[in-house]
Design a protein around this motif. Structure first.
Motif, PDB file in Angstrom:
ATOM      1  N   THR A 138     -16.476  13.267 -21.302  1.00 35.93           N
ATOM      2  CA  THR A 138     -16.703  14.292 -22.317  1.00 35.93           C
ATOM      3  C   THR A 138     -15.351  14.743 -22.838  1.00 35.93           C
ATOM      4  N   THR A 139     -15.116  14.552 -24.127  1.00 34.99           N
ATOM      5  CA  THR A 139     -13.881  15.081 -24.699  1.00 34.99           C
ATOM      6  C   THR A 139     -13.965  16.606 -24.692  1.00 34.99           C
ATOM      7  N   ARG A 140     -12.797  17.234 -24.660  1.00 33.73           N
ATOM      8  CA  ARG A 140     -12.726  18.683 -24.592  1.00 33.73           C
ATOM      9  C   ARG A 140     -11.953  19.216 -25.798  1.00 33.73           C
ATOM     10  N   TRP A 141     -12.178  20.457 -26.133  1.00 32.47           N
ATOM     11  CA  TRP A 141     -11.515  21.072 -27.268  1.00 32.47           C
ATOM     12  C   TRP A 141     -10.001  20.909 -27.174  1.00 32.47           C
ATOM     13  N   HIS A 142      -9.435  21.140 -26.009  1.00 32.23           N
ATOM     14  CA  HIS A 142      -7.976  21.088 -25.885  1.00 32.23           C
ATOM     15  C   HIS A 142      -7.410  19.664 -25.840  1.00 32.23           C
ATOM     16  N   ASP A 143      -8.277  18.638 -25.877  1.00 37.24           N
ATOM     17  CA  ASP A 143      -7.787  17.254 -25.978  1.00 37.24           C
ATOM     18  C   ASP A 143      -7.221  16.976 -27.374  1.00 37.24           C
ATOM     19  N   ASN A 144      -7.728  17.693 -28.378  1.00 41.24           N
ATOM     20  CA  ASN A 144      -7.248  17.495 -29.746  1.00 41.24           C
ATOM     21  C   ASN A 144      -5.834  18.045 -29.901  1.00 41.24           C
ATOM     22  N   ASP A 145      -5.048  17.362 -30.692  1.00 44.63           N
ATOM     23  CA  ASP A 145      -3.695  17.843 -30.971  1.00 44.63           C
ATOM     24  C   ASP A 145      -3.638  18.467 -32.359  1.00 44.63           C
ATOM     25  N   ALA A 146      -2.457  18.786 -32.825  1.00 40.51           N
ATOM     26  CA  ALA A 146      -2.287  19.447 -34.124  1.00 40.51           C
ATOM     27  C   ALA A 146      -2.777  18.597 -35.289  1.00 40.51           C
ATOM     28  N   PHE A 164     -12.494  15.608 -30.308  1.00 48.43           N
ATOM     29  CA  PHE A 164     -13.547  16.486 -29.821  1.00 48.43           C
ATOM     30  C   PHE A 164     -14.446  16.822 -31.005  1.00 48.43           C
ATOM     31  N   PRO A 165     -15.746  16.730 -30.863  1.00 47.70           N
ATOM     32  CA  PRO A 165     -16.569  16.589 -29.673  1.00 47.70           C
ATOM     33  C   PRO A 165     -17.135  15.175 -29.464  1.00 47.70           C
ATOM     34  N   ASP A 166     -16.370  14.134 -29.776  1.00 47.86           N
ATOM     35  CA  ASP A 166     -16.861  12.767 -29.573  1.00 47.86           C
ATOM     36  C   ASP A 166     -17.276  12.536 -28.126  1.00 47.86           C
ATOM     37  N   LEU A 167     -18.365  11.809 -27.964  1.00 45.19           N
ATOM     38  CA  LEU A 167     -18.791  11.340 -26.647  1.00 45.19           C
ATOM     39  C   LEU A 167     -18.240   9.936 -26.498  1.00 45.19           C
ATOM     40  N   LEU A 193      -8.761  -1.388 -19.366  1.00 41.43           N
ATOM     41  CA  LEU A 193      -9.671  -0.334 -19.774  1.00 41.43           C
ATOM     42  C   LEU A 193      -9.766  -0.267 -21.284  1.00 41.43           C
ATOM     43  N   ALA A 194     -10.876   0.260 -21.772  1.00 43.92           N
ATOM     44  CA  ALA A 194     -11.035   0.447 -23.215  1.00 43.92           C
ATOM     45  C   ALA A 194     -11.847   1.711 -23.464  1.00 43.92           C
ATOM     46  N   VAL A 195     -11.526   2.387 -24.548  1.00 36.23           N
ATOM     47  CA  VAL A 195     -12.216   3.608 -24.944  1.00 36.23           C
ATOM     48  C   VAL A 195     -13.189   3.259 -26.062  1.00 36.23           C
ATOM     49  N   PHE A 196     -14.462   3.577 -25.833  1.00 35.04           N
ATOM     50  CA  PHE A 196     -15.506   3.326 -26.814  1.00 35.04           C
ATOM     51  C   PHE A 196     -16.206   4.627 -27.163  1.00 35.04           C
ATOM     52  N   LYS A 197     -16.468   4.866 -28.455  1.00 32.91           N
ATOM     53  CA  LYS A 197     -17.382   5.938 -28.820  1.00 32.91           C
ATOM     54  C   LYS A 197     -18.769   5.467 -28.398  1.00 32.91           C
ATOM     55  N   VAL A 198     -19.582   6.397 -27.923  1.00 29.01           N
ATOM     56  CA  VAL A 198     -20.933   6.048 -27.494  1.00 29.01           C
ATOM     57  C   VAL A 198     -21.652   5.375 -28.656  1.00 29.01           C
ATOM     58  N   GLY A 199     -22.261   4.228 -28.370  1.00 26.70           N
ATOM     59  CA  GLY A 199     -23.027   3.502 -29.377  1.00 26.70           C
ATOM     60  C   GLY A 199     -22.223   2.524 -30.202  1.00 26.70           C
ATOM     61  N   GLU A 253     -16.923  -1.738 -30.723  1.00 23.37           N
ATOM     62  CA  GLU A 253     -15.485  -2.018 -30.770  1.00 23.37           C
ATOM     63  C   GLU A 253     -14.700  -0.857 -30.195  1.00 23.37           C
ATOM     64  N   ALA A 254     -13.691  -1.179 -29.405  1.00 21.81           N
ATOM     65  CA  ALA A 254     -12.885  -0.162 -28.740  1.00 21.81           C
ATOM     66  C   ALA A 254     -12.006   0.602 -29.728  1.00 21.81           C
ATOM     67  N   CYS A 255     -11.815   1.875 -29.443  1.00 24.91           N
ATOM     68  CA  CYS A 255     -10.872   2.714 -30.188  1.00 24.91           C
ATOM     69  C   CYS A 255      -9.464   2.588 -29.616  1.00 24.91           C
ATOM     70  N   ALA A 256      -9.383   2.203 -28.353  1.00 23.96           N
ATOM     71  CA  ALA A 256      -8.099   2.018 -27.680  1.00 23.96           C
ATOM     72  C   ALA A 256      -8.325   1.099 -26.492  1.00 23.96           C
ATOM     73  N   ALA A 257      -7.269   0.423 -26.082  1.00 24.01           N
ATOM     74  CA  ALA A 257      -7.331  -0.432 -24.886  1.00 24.01           C
ATOM     75  C   ALA A 257      -6.051  -0.229 -24.091  1.00 24.01           C
TER      76      ALA A 257
END
Length: 139
Positions: free
Chosen positions: A14-22, A73-76, A95-101, A104-108
């Motif tokens: 679960t992404t969190r509000w404070h994960d976002n940067d400026a 945030f608030p991406d799952l 490892l890879a980061v995927f948005k639910v559904g 294709e990975a957003c990052a690896a």
């Protein structure tokens, strides 16, 4: 490259509000926290790693990440996990980061754990329970 079907295990995050940067997206350093959480959750739940009292612990000795698309945030998201190389006392996770559904990975990324004796900080063979769990993820 880095498709969902390339990974045998997924850890929801679960992404969190404070994960976002400026800039309004998850800051690059936060991805490493996602990776660490996915790996250690797997090692604890599937491999039986005892992070509090176990004689063996895993130290991260190398890490990297490539970014393809932003998340915010608030991406799952889900972290895909596989093992690229399994040695005697070390393992390289991929490892890879995927948005639910999304397929294709957003990052690896990748990182290497070296398993060490908690008391001496010297490398030791990966214990059988952890090795068995890691073998399930070898690609």
């Amino acid at each position: 490259m880095n498709q969902r079907c390339d990974y045998p295990h997924f850890q929801p995050i679960t992404t969190r509000w404070h994960d976002n940067d400026a800039y309004g997206h998850v800051n690059n350093v936060t991805y490493y926290s996602f990776f660490d959480t996915a790996v250690n959750t797997y090692l604890i739940q599937v491999g039986g790693l005892d992070i509090h009292d176990g004689e063996v612990v895993g130290f991260v000795v190398s890490s990297a990440c490539d970014y393809f698309a932003s998340i915010a945030f608030p991406d799952l998201i889900e972290i895909g996990l596989r093992v690229g190389k399994l040695g005697n006392s070390s393992v390289q996770y991929e490892l890879a980061v995927f948005k639910v559904g999304e397929s294709e990975a957003c990052a690896a990324g990748r990182f290497v754990h070296v398993f060490v004796d908690r008391a001496s900080n010297q490398p030791v063979p990966i214990p059988a329970g952890l090795r068995g769990a890691l073998e399930r993820l070898v690609v």
